[in-house]
Motif scaffolding. Structure first.
Motif, mmCIF file in Angstrom:
data_model
loop_
_atom_site.group_PDB
_atom_site.id
_atom_site.type_symbol
_atom_site.label_atom_id
_atom_site.label_comp_id
_atom_site.label_asym_id
_atom_site.label_seq_id
_atom_site.Cartn_x
_atom_site.Cartn_y
_atom_site.Cartn_z
ATOM 1 N N ILE A 274 34.227 11.141 53.330
ATOM 2 C CA ILE A 274 35.686 11.246 53.364
ATOM 3 C C ILE A 274 36.129 11.081 54.812
ATOM 4 C CG2 ILE A 274 37.719 12.635 52.787
ATOM 5 C CD1 ILE A 274 36.090 14.192 50.818
ATOM 6 N N THR A 275 37.094 10.189 55.037
ATOM 7 C CA THR A 275 37.585 9.983 56.402
ATOM 8 C C THR A 275 39.103 9.885 56.380
ATOM 9 O OG1 THR A 275 37.451 7.587 56.114
ATOM 10 C CG2 THR A 275 35.553 8.666 57.171
ATOM 11 N N ALA A 276 39.681 9.968 57.574
ATOM 12 C CA ALA A 276 41.114 9.711 57.732
ATOM 13 C C ALA A 276 41.293 8.784 58.917
ATOM 14 C CB ALA A 276 41.851 11.016 57.969
ATOM 15 N N HIS A 277 42.297 7.921 58.855
ATOM 16 C CA HIS A 277 42.570 7.054 60.000
ATOM 17 C C HIS A 277 43.024 7.909 61.180
ATOM 18 C CE1 HIS A 277 43.170 3.023 57.701
ATOM 19 N NE2 HIS A 277 42.107 3.696 57.294
ATOM 20 N N VAL A 278 42.696 7.424 62.377
ATOM 21 C CA VAL A 278 42.979 8.208 63.580
ATOM 22 C C VAL A 278 44.340 7.813 64.155
ATOM 23 C CG1 VAL A 278 42.204 8.637 65.939
ATOM 24 C CG2 VAL A 278 40.532 8.457 64.072
ATOM 25 N N ASN A 279 45.128 8.818 64.493
ATOM 26 C CA ASN A 279 46.411 8.597 65.151
ATOM 27 C C ASN A 279 46.152 8.451 66.656
ATOM 28 O OD1 ASN A 279 48.856 8.803 66.426
ATOM 29 N ND2 ASN A 279 49.606 10.512 65.167
ATOM 30 N N PHE A 280 46.039 7.199 67.118
ATOM 31 C CA PHE A 280 45.683 6.953 68.521
ATOM 32 C C PHE A 280 46.787 7.363 69.491
ATOM 33 C CE2 PHE A 280 41.956 4.841 66.986
ATOM 34 C CZ PHE A 280 41.060 4.947 68.046
ATOM 35 N N GLU A 281 48.034 7.375 69.012
ATOM 36 C CA GLU A 281 49.107 7.853 69.904
ATOM 37 C C GLU A 281 48.847 9.316 70.269
ATOM 38 O OE1 GLU A 281 53.095 7.038 68.481
ATOM 39 O OE2 GLU A 281 53.935 8.512 69.858
ATOM 40 N N ASN A 282 48.397 10.087 69.309
ATOM 41 C CA ASN A 282 48.059 11.492 69.543
ATOM 42 C C ASN A 282 46.865 11.616 70.495
ATOM 43 O OD1 ASN A 282 47.936 14.402 68.996
ATOM 44 N ND2 ASN A 282 46.214 13.929 67.647
ATOM 45 N N VAL A 283 45.846 10.767 70.282
ATOM 46 C CA VAL A 283 44.650 10.806 71.146
ATOM 47 C C VAL A 283 45.060 10.463 72.585
ATOM 48 C CG1 VAL A 283 42.327 9.851 71.509
ATOM 49 C CG2 VAL A 283 43.201 10.138 69.182
ATOM 50 N N GLN A 284 45.969 9.500 72.717
ATOM 51 C CA GLN A 284 46.443 9.083 74.038
ATOM 52 C C GLN A 284 47.346 10.148 74.672
ATOM 53 O OE1 GLN A 284 49.095 5.591 73.978
ATOM 54 N NE2 GLN A 284 47.994 4.861 75.775
ATOM 55 N N ASN A 285 48.304 10.660 73.900
ATOM 56 C CA ASN A 285 49.255 11.636 74.468
ATOM 57 C C ASN A 285 48.555 12.887 74.967
ATOM 58 O OD1 ASN A 285 51.458 10.078 74.159
ATOM 59 N ND2 ASN A 285 52.118 10.991 72.205
ATOM 60 N N ARG A 286 47.546 13.337 74.241
ATOM 61 C CA ARG A 286 46.828 14.543 74.669
ATOM 62 C C ARG A 286 46.076 14.287 75.984
ATOM 63 N NH1 ARG A 286 46.915 18.812 71.102
ATOM 64 N NH2 ARG A 286 48.309 18.153 69.468
ATOM 65 N N ALA A 287 45.580 13.063 76.156
ATOM 66 C CA ALA A 287 44.908 12.720 77.422
ATOM 67 C C ALA A 287 45.919 12.751 78.568
ATOM 68 C CB ALA A 287 44.257 11.345 77.307
ATOM 69 N N LEU A 288 47.089 12.164 78.319
ATOM 70 C CA LEU A 288 48.111 12.133 79.371
ATOM 71 C C LEU A 288 48.550 13.551 79.720
ATOM 72 C CD1 LEU A 288 50.167 9.065 78.053
ATOM 73 C CD2 LEU A 288 48.570 9.109 80.002
ATOM 74 N N SER A 289 48.722 14.406 78.691
ATOM 75 C CA SER A 289 49.116 15.803 78.947
ATOM 76 C C SER A 289 48.059 16.553 79.734
ATOM 77 C CB SER A 289 49.351 16.570 77.639
ATOM 78 O OG SER A 289 50.277 15.914 76.858
ATOM 79 N N ALA A 290 46.787 16.150 79.569
ATOM 80 C CA ALA A 290 45.701 16.829 80.288
ATOM 81 C C ALA A 290 45.546 16.270 81.706
ATOM 82 C CB ALA A 290 44.389 16.661 79.522
ATOM 83 N N GLY A 291 46.420 15.323 82.087
ATOM 84 C CA GLY A 291 46.362 14.782 83.446
ATOM 85 C C GLY A 291 45.377 13.641 83.604
ATOM 86 N N LEU A 292 44.974 13.030 82.493
ATOM 87 C CA LEU A 292 44.055 11.894 82.559
ATOM 88 C C LEU A 292 44.848 10.588 82.514
ATOM 89 C CD1 LEU A 292 41.430 13.169 79.948
ATOM 90 C CD2 LEU A 292 41.211 13.281 82.439
ATOM 91 N N THR A 293 44.184 9.502 82.882
ATOM 92 C CA THR A 293 44.779 8.173 82.774
ATOM 93 C C THR A 293 44.211 7.510 81.526
ATOM 94 O OG1 THR A 293 44.868 8.042 85.157
ATOM 95 C CG2 THR A 293 45.033 5.963 83.976
ATOM 96 N N THR A 294 45.042 6.742 80.811
ATOM 97 C CA THR A 294 44.540 6.092 79.599
ATOM 98 C C THR A 294 44.546 4.573 79.766
ATOM 99 O OG1 THR A 294 46.690 5.982 78.517
ATOM 100 C CG2 THR A 294 45.380 7.960 78.133
#
Ligand code: SAH
Length: 361
Positions: A274-294
């Protein structure tokens, strides 16, 4: 009924309807009967195939990406090479074979693997034995004193999600309840959604229409938050490849697969993926909030072309038989064509140093 179906039935009977994420977690990771706990699901004889299993070119190009990123990081003499959910270990084995051309990379790396499945750990211990990997259940035991290079292919899609559905009276949570029919014991039910889940719905989707479904994943968010903090603190970079969407959107992407065929998620719990598609905007936004560059979000097709897959295919074909040439061409097509894995799969890289340029984007 599978043994796991009996257990899920008993849990629902005792405690009430079960959130979708709990159902997914039990199906995939139950310590005795979970799908990944009990089997190697990959390949023709299994349930599904992944990019590294399609062709060695995939892992080799990730290897090239890892070496180039390590060099861009200043070639640290000691670093943690981490993979989450390596399956059979094929990607990392191909990547490290390609990386042999830069012996200092190999000499500087210590290999750390996040893997919950004992069966797949066993496979990885064979495919990756020259590199003495160290396995971890989660990020808490990963050494905290060296830079990190991370890769996760089809890892995030295996983490449990919850679904929220817009009803006229507000957001409801999709749960799993029981029927009276032992042949089909489970059904979807709706319950009032807990506020912490509603808080995860992207603001843009809050005003969508009745009947729309939004997927959120506290488990995935928790993983990303911990991983991003680690990357920020220890420095480094990582790459996620998965099937998913670039912008937060509505829709039910939860799917089950059994022997390469789509099935209902209620079909043989513990025996289907069982899988779900990944929300890449969420994966990206959390990186930006953590002070990382995407970097990205690229499609898999774009990323592999920029990493030189056409050239790699040509080189492999030079010494190949006709049958092998055919295989290389069809793998190339499968990995890159828009109607195959080329567009559906997305690639996002993150780095702690905003100044470095990463290959492939
Ligand atoms: N990356 C591999 C396998 C993808 S399948 C490939 O591309 O071929 C998903 C992988 O993630 C499996 O190895 C599975 O056991 C692992 N996995 C699933 N949930 C996990 C979790 N919570 N923690 C660590 N590994 C997990």
């Amino acid at each position: 009924m599978t043994p796991l179906a009996e257990m899920i039935r008993a849990e629902i009977a005792a405690h009430g309807d079960m959130p979708l994420s709990r159902y997914m977690e039990l199906c995939l990771a139950h310590p005795v009967h979970g799908y990944y706990t009990t089997r190697d699901p990959l390949g023709v004889s299994g349930d599904f195939t992944t990019a590294p299993e399609v062709s060695q070119m995939f892992g080799e190009l990730i290897g090239a990406w890892l070496v180039a990123t390590w060099q861009a990081m200043g070639a640290p003499r000691r670093f943690i090479l981490m993979e989450a959910g390596p399956g059979r270990g094929t990607l990392m084995s191909d990547a490290l074979r390609a990386a042999q051309k830069v012996p200092e990379f190999i000499a500087s790396a210590s290999l750390h693997i996040l893997e919950t499945s004992p069966v797949l750990r066993q496979r990885q211990s064979v495919s990756l034995s020259p590199y003495n990997p160290i396995w971890h259940d989660d990020l808490t035991t990963v050494p905290d004193d060296a830079p990190v290079l991370f890769v996760g292919n089809e890892f995030l899609d295996a983490l449990p999600v919850d679904q929220l559905r817009r009803e006229s009276e507000g957001w409801k949570q999709v749960c799993i309840g029981l029927t009276d029919n032992p042949a089909e014991p489970f059904r979807y039910t709706m319950h009032s959604a807990s506020q912490n889940l509603v808080d995860l719905i992207p603001r843009r989707l809050m005003s969508y229409g009745v009947g729309d479904i939004v997927e959120v994943s506290p488990v995935l968010n928790q993983f990303l938050n911990t991983f991003y903090q680690l990357l920020k603190k220890q420095s480094g970079a990582g790459i996620f490849i998965d099937y998913g969407y670039r912008h937060s959107d509505t829709g039910d992407s939860v799917q089950a697969v059994h022997r390469h065929h789509p099935v209902s998620i209620f079909h043989a719990p513990g025996e289907a993926d069982i899988t779900a598609h990944v929300n890449f905007e969420n994966v990206q936004n959390r990186a930006l909030s953590a002070g990382l560059t995407t970097h990205g979000i690229a499609t898999q097709g774009e990323f592999l072309r920029r990493m030189g897959i056409e050239y790699r295919a040509q080189v492999l074909k030079r010494n190949a038989t006709d049958a092998q040439i055919h295989d290389i061409d069809s793998a190339f097509h499968r990995l890159t064509a828009p109607d195959q894995m080329g567009n559906l799969f997305k690639v996002l890289a993150v780095s702690s140093d905003p100044a470095i340029t990463l290959a492939g984007f």
